[in-house]
Scaffold this active site. Structure first.
Site, PDB file in Angstrom:
ATOM      1  N   HIS A 104       0.886  -1.166   0.000  1.00  0.00           N
ATOM      2  CA  HIS A 104       0.000   0.000   0.000  1.00  0.00           C
ATOM      3  C   HIS A 104       0.921   1.212   0.000  1.00  0.00           C
ATOM      4  CE1 HIS A 104      -2.401  -3.008   2.296  1.00  0.00           C
ATOM      5  NE2 HIS A 104      -3.434  -2.460   1.699  1.00  0.00           N
TER       6      HIS A 104
ATOM      7  N   ASP B 188       2.396   1.798   3.383  1.00  0.00           N
ATOM      8  CA  ASP B 188       3.294   0.790   3.960  1.00  0.00           C
ATOM      9  C   ASP B 188       4.733   1.270   3.788  1.00  0.00           C
ATOM     10  OD1 ASP B 188       1.111  -0.886   4.360  1.00  0.00           O
ATOM     11  OD2 ASP B 188       1.482  -2.060   2.538  1.00  0.00           O
TER      12      ASP B 188
ATOM     13  N   MET C  80       2.579  -5.787  -7.705  1.00  0.00           N
ATOM     14  CA  MET C  80       1.272  -5.187  -7.417  1.00  0.00           C
ATOM     15  C   MET C  80       1.415  -4.036  -6.432  1.00  0.00           C
ATOM     16  SD  MET C  80      -1.105  -5.232  -4.690  1.00  0.00           S
ATOM     17  CE  MET C  80      -1.828  -6.635  -3.861  1.00  0.00           C
TER      18      MET C  80
ATOM     19  N   GLU D 262     -11.065  -6.236  -4.968  1.00  0.00           N
ATOM     20  CA  GLU D 262     -11.073  -7.264  -3.909  1.00  0.00           C
ATOM     21  C   GLU D 262     -12.298  -7.122  -3.020  1.00  0.00           C
ATOM     22  OE1 GLU D 262      -7.440  -7.401  -1.673  1.00  0.00           O
ATOM     23  OE2 GLU D 262      -8.347  -8.594  -0.065  1.00  0.00           O
TER      24      GLU D 262
ATOM     25  N   LYS E 185     -14.997  -8.249   0.155  1.00  0.00           N
ATOM     26  CA  LYS E 185     -15.026  -8.753   1.538  1.00  0.00           C
ATOM     27  C   LYS E 185     -16.421  -8.467   2.091  1.00  0.00           C
ATOM     28  CE  LYS E 185     -12.416  -8.589   5.836  1.00  0.00           C
ATOM     29  NZ  LYS E 185     -11.355  -7.953   6.637  1.00  0.00           N
TER      30      LYS E 185
ATOM     31  N   GLU F 127      -9.933 -13.159  -2.335  1.00  0.00           N
ATOM     32  CA  GLU F 127      -9.131 -13.567  -1.167  1.00  0.00           C
ATOM     33  C   GLU F 127      -9.793 -14.751  -0.476  1.00  0.00           C
ATOM     34  OE1 GLU F 127      -7.396 -10.799   1.698  1.00  0.00           O
ATOM     35  OE2 GLU F 127      -8.085 -12.125   3.307  1.00  0.00           O
TER      36      GLU F 127
ATOM     37  N   HIS G 134     -11.666 -13.919   2.779  1.00  0.00           N
ATOM     38  CA  HIS G 134     -12.858 -13.083   2.648  1.00  0.00           C
ATOM     39  C   HIS G 134     -14.067 -13.884   2.179  1.00  0.00           C
ATOM     40  CE1 HIS G 134     -10.155  -9.260   2.230  1.00  0.00           C
ATOM     41  NE2 HIS G 134     -10.004  -9.888   3.373  1.00  0.00           N
TER      42      HIS G 134
ATOM     43  N   ASP H 114      -5.396 -13.487  -3.530  1.00  0.00           N
ATOM     44  CA  ASP H 114      -4.873 -13.387  -2.162  1.00  0.00           C
ATOM     45  C   ASP H 114      -5.049 -14.730  -1.468  1.00  0.00           C
ATOM     46  OD1 ASP H 114      -4.128 -10.791  -2.469  1.00  0.00           O
ATOM     47  OD2 ASP H 114      -5.579  -9.945  -1.055  1.00  0.00           O
TER      48      ASP H 114
ATOM     49  N   ASP I 114     -11.837 -11.740  10.389  1.00  0.00           N
ATOM     50  CA  ASP I 114     -10.842 -11.973   9.339  1.00  0.00           C
ATOM     51  C   ASP I 114      -9.530 -12.450   9.966  1.00  0.00           C
ATOM     52  OD1 ASP I 114      -9.510 -11.925   6.963  1.00  0.00           O
ATOM     53  OD2 ASP I 114      -9.298  -9.751   6.884  1.00  0.00           O
TER      54      ASP I 114
ATOM     55  N   ASP J 269      -6.834 -14.216   8.417  1.00  0.00           N
ATOM     56  CA  ASP J 269      -5.601 -14.122   7.611  1.00  0.00           C
ATOM     57  C   ASP J 269      -4.545 -15.127   8.051  1.00  0.00           C
ATOM     58  OD1 ASP J 269      -6.593 -12.078   5.981  1.00  0.00           O
ATOM     59  OD2 ASP J 269      -5.833 -10.494   7.287  1.00  0.00           O
TER      60      ASP J 269
ATOM     61  N   ASP K 103      -1.636 -13.154   1.432  1.00  0.00           N
ATOM     62  CA  ASP K 103      -2.130 -12.009   2.206  1.00  0.00           C
ATOM     63  C   ASP K 103      -2.509 -12.519   3.593  1.00  0.00           C
ATOM     64  OD1 ASP K 103      -3.100  -9.680   3.107  1.00  0.00           O
ATOM     65  OD2 ASP K 103      -4.847  -9.581   1.791  1.00  0.00           O
TER      66      ASP K 103
HETATM   67  C1  NOJ Z   1      -5.377  -5.141   3.636  1.00  0.00           C
HETATM   68  C2  NOJ Z   1      -6.451  -6.164   3.633  1.00  0.00           C
HETATM   69  O1  NOJ Z   1      -6.498  -6.852   4.847  1.00  0.00           O
HETATM   70  C3  NOJ Z   1      -6.199  -7.109   2.523  1.00  0.00           C
HETATM   71  O2  NOJ Z   1      -7.150  -8.119   2.467  1.00  0.00           O
HETATM   72  C4  NOJ Z   1      -6.127  -6.415   1.214  1.00  0.00           C
HETATM   73  O3  NOJ Z   1      -5.801  -7.323   0.223  1.00  0.00           O
HETATM   74  C5  NOJ Z   1      -5.073  -5.353   1.243  1.00  0.00           C
HETATM   75  N1  NOJ Z   1      -5.230  -4.522   2.374  1.00  0.00           N
HETATM   76  C6  NOJ Z   1      -5.131  -4.547  -0.035  1.00  0.00           C
HETATM   77  O4  NOJ Z   1      -5.755  -3.370   0.184  1.00  0.00           O
HETATM   78 MG    MG Z   2      -6.539  -9.351   0.736  1.00  0.00          MG
HETATM   79 MG    MG Z   3      -8.081 -10.741   4.863  1.00  0.00          MG
END
Ligand code: NOJ
Ligand code: MG
Ligand code: MG
Length: 398
Positions: free
Chosen positions: A65, A68, A99, A193, A195, A229, A232, A257, A267, A269, A299
């Site tokens: 991001h 980040d 990406m 993406e 969710k 993802e 998600h 993801d 969530d 992960d 992810d």
């Molecule tokens: C954080 C999210 O938890 C994740 O699922 C997503 O792919 C990334 N950000 C991208 O924005």
């Molecule tokens: Mg993700």
């Molecule tokens: Mg997630």
């Protein structure tokens, strides 16, 4: 994870290589274990150090991001130096940036959403921030741009005049960004993406299927696909692989993801394949069978109980499990008994009228055919056996 675990005596070499296209977000290894009830348990992991670790453990790519890497209030001069140093770290480590994405969820200004927020000023800021994140990604060589609308939702439907207004706002934003992509000649493919919820009570575009319905309504649908993802879709109780298959079949699987998740929870992960190895197996088998050639992006993040060493164990584990499952998929595909059953269950008896494309005479033939349902019921569908053979493959006795 110790080195000796990198090899499996009986068969495979599970060492990740660049051609496997394994990637991690800066936010995944950099996750400090904060949760809604507890503070960070691990120290900051600087981006350039993350890249070095990724290079060492055999990952191919790093994603990010905007924030980040570059703090949200950095001056242009500070930004340029950070980006220069990061590029140098990537080059030294042989790690690419496939990406990029934008954080439209962390800063409190996005408390009511970004592209779908009620305040036009917030919507304009979200666009500006995304365009700058696109500039950043392009500078680092990224060709995929992910949009995850974590805050594009509501706690109460009272807060929007009408829910379809949110869809219109989102469309307007994505159309705008496609234009910017063309004007700058960035050559991005956008991956949307989905969710279902968290951090908002409900998020618009709850599943990959919602996005597959939205994309054809855009001005440049060819430029936009999805980034499904695992966690998600599993949160929503769905079969992730089915969503991926539909995206693939529509030519829209631009990114993926990979992680893991127990259904019906927040969530999580989790490390790829750690909670539902069988579902992960079907997914890996699908990706490999169709020769998906995009990034395999993990992810996920390490358990909150882990220290820094555990973060490396976590990352190695994701790639190792993928490669083990890939080997299992090869084994499944090469298994004579499995393949014979598959052939038998799909075989047609010679008397069956062909019903491919519609034609008036074909339709007449089909309408006049007499089906013998009792005979049809005689055909055995040995799915118990087929599934047990799969379990045998997975558990390593076959
Ligand atoms: C954080 C999210 O938890 C994740 O699922 C997503 O792919 C990334 N950000 C991208 O924005
Ligand atoms: Mg993700
Ligand atoms: Mg997630």
């Amino acid at each position: 994870m110790s080195k000796k675990n990198g090899k499996n005596a009986s068969s495979g070499n599970y060492e990740p290589r660049p051609e496997h296209k394994f990637s991690f977000g800066l936010w995944t290894l950099g996750n400090r274990g904060r949760d809604p009830f507890g503070d960070a348990v691990r120290p900051t992991f600087p981006p350039n150090d993350i890249v070095h670790v990724l290079g060492e453990i055999g990952a191919w790519g790093v994603n990010l991001h905007d924030n980040d890497l570059v703090p949200i209030d950095a001056t242009p001069k500070e930004r340029d130096k950070i980006v220069r140093d990061f590029r140098a770290a990537c080059n030294e480590s042989g790690v690419v940036v496939p990406m990029a994405t934008v954080s439209l969820f962390f800063h409190p200004v996005f408390r009511d959403g970004a592209f779908t927020a009620n305040d036009p000023e917030v919507r304009a800021y979200a666009l500006q921030k995304t365009m700058r994140a696109m500039d950043l990604g392009a500078e680092l060589g990224a060709r995929i741009f992910v949009l995850w609308g974590g805050r594009e939702g509501v706690e109460t439907d009272a807060c929007r005049p009408r829910a379809d207004e949110a869809v219109k706002r989102l469309r307007e934003a994505v159309n705008y960004l496609c234009q910017y992509n063309m004007a700058q000649k960035y050559g991005y493919r956008f991956a949307l993406e989905a969710k279902p919820n968290e951090p908002r009570g409900d998020i618009y575009m709850a599943t990959t299927g919602h996005y597959l319905g939205f994309i054809p309504t855009l001005d440049h649908p060819e430029m936009v696909g999805v980034n499904p993802e695992f966690a998600h879709e599993t949160m929503a109780g769905l079969n992730f692989m089915h969503g991926v298959a539909q995206a693939w079949e529509a030519g829209k699987l631009f990114h993926i993801d990979l992680n893991d998740q127990y259904p019906g929870r927040y969530d999580q992960d989790l490390r790829f394949g750690s909670a539902n190895p069988k579902s992960a197996f079907w997914l890996v088998k699908f990706l490999e069978d169709v020769a998906y050639d995009g990034p395999r992006h993990f992810d996920a993040h390490a358990y909150r109980t882990e220290n820094c060493e555990g973060v490396t164990d976590f990352a190695r584990g994701c790639m190792r499990t993928y490669l083990i499952l890939k080997e299992k998929a090869d084994r499944w595909n090469a298994d004579r008994e499995i393949q014979t059953i598959l052939k038998e269950v799909s075989a047609a008896s010679p008397s069956v009228p062909k019903n491919g494309r519609y034609s008036p005479t074909g339709a007449q033939t089909l309408l006049s055919h007499v089906f013998n349902k009792d005979a049809m019921m005689q055909k055995r569908l040995p799915y118990e056996l087929l599934d047990q053979l799969t379990v045998d493959v997975l558990l390593g006795v076959r």
